[in-house]
Design a protein around this motif. Structure first.
Motif, mmCIF file in Angstrom:
data_model
loop_
_atom_site.group_PDB
_atom_site.id
_atom_site.type_symbol
_atom_site.label_atom_id
_atom_site.label_comp_id
_atom_site.label_asym_id
_atom_site.label_seq_id
_atom_site.Cartn_x
_atom_site.Cartn_y
_atom_site.Cartn_z
ATOM 1 N N GLU A 1 -2.052 11.252 -0.266
ATOM 2 C CA GLU A 1 -1.709 9.885 -0.576
ATOM 3 C C GLU A 1 -0.151 9.683 0.049
ATOM 4 O OE1 GLU A 1 -2.420 8.860 -4.677
ATOM 5 O OE2 GLU A 1 -4.439 8.814 -4.276
ATOM 6 N N ILE A 2 0.616 10.628 -0.435
ATOM 7 C CA ILE A 2 2.132 10.676 -0.035
ATOM 8 C C ILE A 2 2.234 10.651 1.436
ATOM 9 C CG2 ILE A 2 4.434 11.805 0.041
ATOM 10 C CD1 ILE A 2 3.509 12.843 -2.974
ATOM 11 N N LEU A 3 1.466 11.386 2.027
ATOM 12 C CA LEU A 3 1.325 11.559 3.453
ATOM 13 C C LEU A 3 1.180 10.132 4.047
ATOM 14 C CD1 LEU A 3 0.354 15.063 4.350
ATOM 15 C CD2 LEU A 3 2.663 14.316 4.472
ATOM 16 N N ALA A 4 0.032 9.378 3.636
ATOM 17 C CA ALA A 4 -0.544 8.237 4.053
ATOM 18 C C ALA A 4 0.514 7.232 3.860
ATOM 19 C CB ALA A 4 -1.725 7.769 3.365
ATOM 20 N N ALA A 5 1.135 7.112 2.645
ATOM 21 C CA ALA A 5 2.275 6.371 2.598
ATOM 22 C C ALA A 5 3.369 6.247 3.544
ATOM 23 C CB ALA A 5 2.702 6.511 0.980
ATOM 24 N N LEU B 1 3.851 6.255 -5.094
ATOM 25 C CA LEU B 1 3.997 6.574 -6.475
ATOM 26 C C LEU B 1 2.813 7.178 -7.104
ATOM 27 C CD1 LEU B 1 5.590 3.138 -7.739
ATOM 28 C CD2 LEU B 1 6.715 5.215 -7.214
ATOM 29 N N SER B 2 1.728 6.636 -6.659
ATOM 30 C CA SER B 2 0.528 7.403 -7.379
ATOM 31 C C SER B 2 0.296 8.770 -6.737
ATOM 32 C CB SER B 2 -0.535 6.822 -6.503
ATOM 33 O OG SER B 2 -2.096 7.289 -7.000
ATOM 34 N N GLY B 3 0.444 9.037 -5.507
ATOM 35 C CA GLY B 3 0.408 10.373 -4.863
ATOM 36 C C GLY B 3 1.536 11.370 -5.476
ATOM 37 N N GLY B 4 2.811 10.674 -5.861
ATOM 38 C CA GLY B 4 3.946 11.618 -6.429
ATOM 39 C C GLY B 4 3.484 11.946 -7.844
ATOM 40 N N TYR B 5 2.960 11.139 -8.336
ATOM 41 C CA TYR B 5 2.412 11.128 -9.911
ATOM 42 C C TYR B 5 1.378 12.491 -9.987
ATOM 43 C CZ TYR B 5 0.767 10.495 -14.603
ATOM 44 O OH TYR B 5 0.316 10.676 -15.911
ATOM 45 N N LYS B 6 0.525 12.378 -8.805
ATOM 46 C CA LYS B 6 -0.487 13.397 -9.030
ATOM 47 C C LYS B 6 0.015 14.865 -8.722
ATOM 48 C CE LYS B 6 -4.416 10.218 -7.796
ATOM 49 N NZ LYS B 6 -3.740 8.870 -7.314
ATOM 50 N N LEU C 1 0.897 -1.269 -0.103
ATOM 51 C CA LEU C 1 0.095 -0.065 0.008
ATOM 52 C C LEU C 1 1.007 1.430 0.068
ATOM 53 C CD1 LEU C 1 -2.838 -1.067 2.672
ATOM 54 C CD2 LEU C 1 -3.091 -0.612 0.086
ATOM 55 N N ALA C 2 1.844 1.347 0.863
ATOM 56 C CA ALA C 2 2.753 2.316 0.761
ATOM 57 C C ALA C 2 3.407 2.851 -0.523
ATOM 58 C CB ALA C 2 3.781 2.305 2.091
#
Length: 130
Positions: A58-62, A18-23, A12-13
């Motif tokens: 998302e980045i903070l959650a990861a 990756l997803s958050g960074g892309y956004k 999940l992390a």
């Protein structure tokens, strides 16, 4: 059980980092154009700042899923990061319903279920605090 929780947490992390960074670094229009089969059309429902804010969350959650436990600094934050991901993914599923993208909603619900597994595991059988 602890190993399974760490594996799910790590996956999940990685996905959310990756997803958050892309956004965060990619313009909204490019995200919408890059999504296969219209899977990124959801960005049309949000402003560019809103998409970047979702990415930042998302980045903070990861980071919250891994760092508190690894550094042994307030490891209860892992539980709350996972709760945040459940809420985020339920919101994503609601967006899919509103957009009539029910097939794509299954992926959002799968991620929500994985995060819920971490919540259950860290709250119940395998907490970090003894």
């Amino acid at each position: 059980m602890n190993l399974a929780l760490w594996i799910v947490t790590g996956l999940l992390a990685a996905v959310y980092l990756l997803s958050g960074g892309y956004k965060v670094i990619t313009p909204k229009q490019k995200i919408a154009a890059a999504g296969p089969h219209g899977s990124a059309g959801w960005v049309d429902d949000f402003s560019d700042g809103g998409v970047k804010a979702i990415g930042a969350v998302e980045i903070l959650a990861a980071l919250g899923l891994i760092l508190p436990a690894v550094l042994d600094i307030a490891p209860v934050l892992v539980l709350w990061a996972a709760v945040g991901l459940v809420v985020l993914m339920l919101g994503a599923a609601a967006t899919r319903v509103r957009r009539h993208e029910t097939k794509l909603m299954a992926v959002d619900l799968a991620y929500a279920a994985l995060a819920a597994f971490v919540v259950w595991g860290r709250f119940g059988p395998e907490p970090f605090t003894g």
